[in-house]
Each structure stands twice: as C-alpha cells, then as structure tokens.
Design a protein around this motif. Structure first.
Motif, mmCIF file in Angstrom:
data_model
loop_
_atom_site.group_PDB
_atom_site.id
_atom_site.type_symbol
_atom_site.label_atom_id
_atom_site.label_comp_id
_atom_site.label_asym_id
_atom_site.label_seq_id
_atom_site.Cartn_x
_atom_site.Cartn_y
_atom_site.Cartn_z
ATOM 1 N N GLY A 97 -21.818 -4.990 -16.534
ATOM 2 C CA GLY A 97 -22.268 -6.329 -16.174
ATOM 3 C C GLY A 97 -22.854 -6.391 -14.776
ATOM 4 O O GLY A 97 -23.329 -5.401 -14.235
ATOM 5 N N ARG A 98 -22.792 -7.582 -14.165
ATOM 6 C CA ARG A 98 -23.402 -7.813 -12.856
ATOM 7 C C ARG A 98 -22.383 -8.055 -11.761
ATOM 8 O O ARG A 98 -22.717 -8.529 -10.678
ATOM 9 C CB ARG A 98 -24.345 -9.020 -12.928
ATOM 10 N N LYS A 129 -28.352 -4.107 -5.005
ATOM 11 C CA LYS A 129 -28.410 -5.187 -4.017
ATOM 12 C C LYS A 129 -27.368 -6.245 -4.372
ATOM 13 O O LYS A 129 -27.138 -6.536 -5.542
ATOM 14 C CB LYS A 129 -29.800 -5.829 -4.010
ATOM 15 N N VAL A 130 -26.772 -6.824 -3.334
ATOM 16 C CA VAL A 130 -25.804 -7.906 -3.515
ATOM 17 C C VAL A 130 -26.566 -9.183 -3.879
ATOM 18 O O VAL A 130 -27.567 -9.521 -3.244
ATOM 19 C CB VAL A 130 -24.980 -8.100 -2.227
ATOM 20 N N ARG A 131 -26.093 -9.882 -4.913
ATOM 21 C CA ARG A 131 -26.800 -11.060 -5.414
ATOM 22 C C ARG A 131 -26.559 -12.316 -4.573
ATOM 23 O O ARG A 131 -27.484 -13.101 -4.341
ATOM 24 C CB ARG A 131 -26.403 -11.334 -6.872
ATOM 25 N N THR A 132 -25.332 -12.527 -4.126
ATOM 26 C CA THR A 132 -25.020 -13.706 -3.304
ATOM 27 C C THR A 132 -24.049 -13.318 -2.193
ATOM 28 O O THR A 132 -23.275 -12.371 -2.343
ATOM 29 C CB THR A 132 -24.365 -14.835 -4.149
ATOM 30 N N ALA A 133 -24.089 -14.065 -1.108
ATOM 31 C CA ALA A 133 -23.152 -13.827 -0.001
ATOM 32 C C ALA A 133 -21.731 -13.966 -0.522
ATOM 33 O O ALA A 133 -21.412 -14.909 -1.250
ATOM 34 C CB ALA A 133 -23.415 -14.816 1.121
ATOM 35 N N THR A 134 -20.881 -13.014 -0.175
ATOM 36 C CA THR A 134 -19.516 -12.972 -0.704
ATOM 37 C C THR A 134 -18.573 -12.474 0.375
ATOM 38 O O THR A 134 -18.899 -11.530 1.100
ATOM 39 C CB THR A 134 -19.452 -12.018 -1.926
ATOM 40 N N PRO A 145 -20.950 -9.782 -6.670
ATOM 41 C CA PRO A 145 -22.056 -10.054 -7.598
ATOM 42 C C PRO A 145 -23.275 -9.202 -7.258
ATOM 43 O O PRO A 145 -23.664 -9.103 -6.089
ATOM 44 C CB PRO A 145 -22.339 -11.542 -7.393
ATOM 45 N N LEU A 146 -23.868 -8.572 -8.268
ATOM 46 C CA LEU A 146 -25.022 -7.691 -8.088
ATOM 47 C C LEU A 146 -26.286 -8.341 -8.623
ATOM 48 O O LEU A 146 -26.238 -9.127 -9.577
ATOM 49 C CB LEU A 146 -24.792 -6.354 -8.803
ATOM 50 N N LEU A 147 -27.411 -7.987 -8.051
ATOM 51 C CA LEU A 147 -28.700 -8.530 -8.474
ATOM 52 C C LEU A 147 -29.094 -8.022 -9.858
ATOM 53 O O LEU A 147 -29.716 -8.736 -10.641
ATOM 54 C CB LEU A 147 -29.775 -8.168 -7.449
ATOM 55 N N ARG A 151 -25.940 0.144 -14.332
ATOM 56 C CA ARG A 151 -26.609 1.028 -15.295
ATOM 57 C C ARG A 151 -25.618 1.874 -16.073
ATOM 58 O O ARG A 151 -25.771 2.085 -17.263
ATOM 59 C CB ARG A 151 -27.628 1.911 -14.579
ATOM 60 N N LEU A 152 -24.614 2.390 -15.373
ATOM 61 C CA LEU A 152 -23.546 3.174 -15.987
ATOM 62 C C LEU A 152 -22.236 2.752 -15.332
ATOM 63 O O LEU A 152 -22.217 2.408 -14.144
ATOM 64 C CB LEU A 152 -23.764 4.679 -15.758
ATOM 65 N N PRO A 153 -21.130 2.772 -16.063
ATOM 66 C CA PRO A 153 -19.861 2.385 -15.447
ATOM 67 C C PRO A 153 -19.386 3.437 -14.446
ATOM 68 O O PRO A 153 -19.310 4.617 -14.783
ATOM 69 C CB PRO A 153 -18.899 2.267 -16.633
ATOM 70 N N PRO A 154 -19.080 3.023 -13.211
ATOM 71 C CA PRO A 154 -18.584 3.976 -12.209
ATOM 72 C C PRO A 154 -17.125 4.331 -12.469
ATOM 73 O O PRO A 154 -16.399 3.593 -13.137
ATOM 74 C CB PRO A 154 -18.744 3.207 -10.895
ATOM 75 N N ALA A 155 -16.716 5.460 -11.914
ATOM 76 C CA ALA A 155 -15.323 5.897 -12.042
ATOM 77 C C ALA A 155 -14.430 5.118 -11.086
ATOM 78 O O ALA A 155 -14.852 4.743 -9.994
ATOM 79 C CB ALA A 155 -15.218 7.392 -11.750
#
Length: 196
Positions: A97-98, A129-134, A145-147, A151-155
C-alpha cells in the motif's frame, strides 16, 4: 550485478526527479470521466547535471558508463534540514500500500511533505517520497504516508535511510556531455532510472 557507488562530490547543479508511472488510466471513447487506478510498480528517474569539472576529475564518474551494473547516488535535497531522525527501521514484514510503518525514530521527529527516504528490498535500494507532513509518535514509531505504492514488501527491521537517502538504478549518459570543451571542462549530464 554489482551496485556501483557514485562520488558524492561535486553535488549536482540540477537533479530533477520524475515518476515513471505504472497506473492504469481509463479514458472513455466518448464523453465521460477519466479514471486512474494505482497499482504497484511506479518508480523514479532523475535527470542529473553536474557542474563543469576537469577531464581528470570527470574520470571519477566513469561508473556511469557501465552497461550491466546499477549505480547508487545520494538524493540531494538542497536546503532541507534533515535534523536527527534516529535509527529508523521497517516495523513489520509484508507491508503493502501507501503507508510504511517505521520504528526506531527520534520521538517528535517531523517528516516533511516531499522528503525522500530509501531502503533495501532483496538487495536493491528503493526510493520513496513522503506524501504528507507527519510527526513521529512518542514511542519512536510512525505510519508514514508515501506518494506512491510500495513496489515490493520490505523485510522487517530493514534499515531506512532518512538522513542520506539514495537512489539506485541504471544510468544513461547524454554522450554529448562527455565532450571535453575548449575550456578543458566536462559538463556531465545523465539519467538515473530505478530498475523495478
């Protein structure tokens, strides 16, 4: 395949990011709304120009000419004070997801909208890139939140680079920029494109 590390100096005189979208866009043959459907796979490319340098110094950048290997380059964010993000790690496996769950951050650390981060997945660096200030929670965790979609799930526990994010991809050099001009300087231009 080997990831070749590019020099950090000189810093680019320009570094223009652009998304290479994997979205599915539906346009009706006649009147009607256009629909866009996000799907994993959107990656980034950067069009980069380096300041003029001597021919001898330009040789340090010869890894850009590699045909088979990817290159790794720091993503420059001029004027952005990164601050002290702590030691961020991926918080949980199989994320999609994002939104990216992180831990190990400095409490109250503030991510800026548009700030870059990077982390490895299966031995390859991925940039987002970060989608919103957090702002990070008091326990050092954040749902970031990501823009674009992951692409692939990280470990779980993979190290996330917030302080000096990097891009990895194939380089395509503007061959006209390899010319040594009459002033004996090289003005190197290239594109770095993530491979997945």
């Amino acid at each position: 395949m080997v990831a070749l590390i590019l020099p950090t100096s000189p810093a680019p005189s320009s570094m223009t990011p652009r998304p290479i979208s994997s979205r599915n866009e539906q346009r009706p043959a006649s009147s009607g709304p256009v629909n866009r459907y996000m799907q994993p796979g959107t990656r980034w490319a950067w069009d980069i120009e380096l300041p003029p340098m001597t021919y001898v110094r330009s040789l340090e950048w010869d890894d850009l000419l590699s045909e088979a290997d990817t290159v790794v380059m720091k993503i420059h964010q001029p004027g952005l004070d990164i601050g002290s993000p702590g030691s961020p790690l991926i918080d949980g496996a199989n994320q999609i997801g994002r939104t990216l769950n992180l831990k190990g951050l400095t409490p109250a650390y503030a991510f800026r909208k548009g700030q870059w981060i990077s982390f490895p997945v299966l031995g390859q660096l991925f940039a987002y890139k970060v989608r919103t200030a957090t702002v990070v929670e008091s326990d050092g965790t954040v749902a970031l939140p990501l823009l674009t979609l992951l692409r692939l799930p990280p470990a779980n526990n993979a190290v996330v680079d917030v302080a000096e994010p990097k891009a990895e991809g194939f380089a395509t050099v503007d061959t006209s920029s390899l010319q040594v001009s009459v002033d004996r300087f090289v003005r190197l231009r290239f594109t770095l494109e993530e491979r997945e």
